[in-house]
Design a protein around this motif. Sequence first.
Motif: not given
Length: 191
Positions: A26, A30, A106, A109, A113
């Motif tokens: 991800c 991203g 992010y 995130l 992760n």
Amino acid sequence: MVELLLIAVGAALVNNVVLSQFLGLCPFLGVSKKTDTAAGMGAAVIFVILIASAVTYGIYYGILVVFGLEYLQTIVFILVIAALVQLVEMILKKFVKSLYQALGVYLPLITTNCAVLGVAISNIDNGYSFIQSMACSLGTSGGFLIAIVILAGIREKSEGNNIPKPFRGTPMVLIASGLMAIAFTGFTGVI
């Protein structure tokens, strides 16, 4: 010392967390639009993985094993990682505001992760000592940094190129990622 170096290099190149284990995709896809942002994300991941591995190692062997609560490993590790990511987020917001804004959604995130959780769990599963865990964590997070910066460089260089419409954007990124994964399999015989 040689063993620690082999663990770190093996984790970074041979068993790259993104390109051979497919963990942490991800943020990899991203945040890899600009090399500056990618390097910042890589540095944040290095920090989180190293600290998370150290803390989870201590919690696992100091608390969970002592009290026979090994089955709570995943839940406890997720909580520790979430707390560490919040710490990183607060530090970046306070001291490196431009990187904090560039990472955007992010950064939180990193909490989800799977690379961070995967490293913490694999260090325990592999029976690594604390020093070996730190070497594996440094190698794994360094491999993430290498992969995300390379992809960001490819994406920056391809912006000015005449890419056919069907391959623009995400398809080009996935093709580049696949080619990088193939290239990294060349390191398999090294260690």
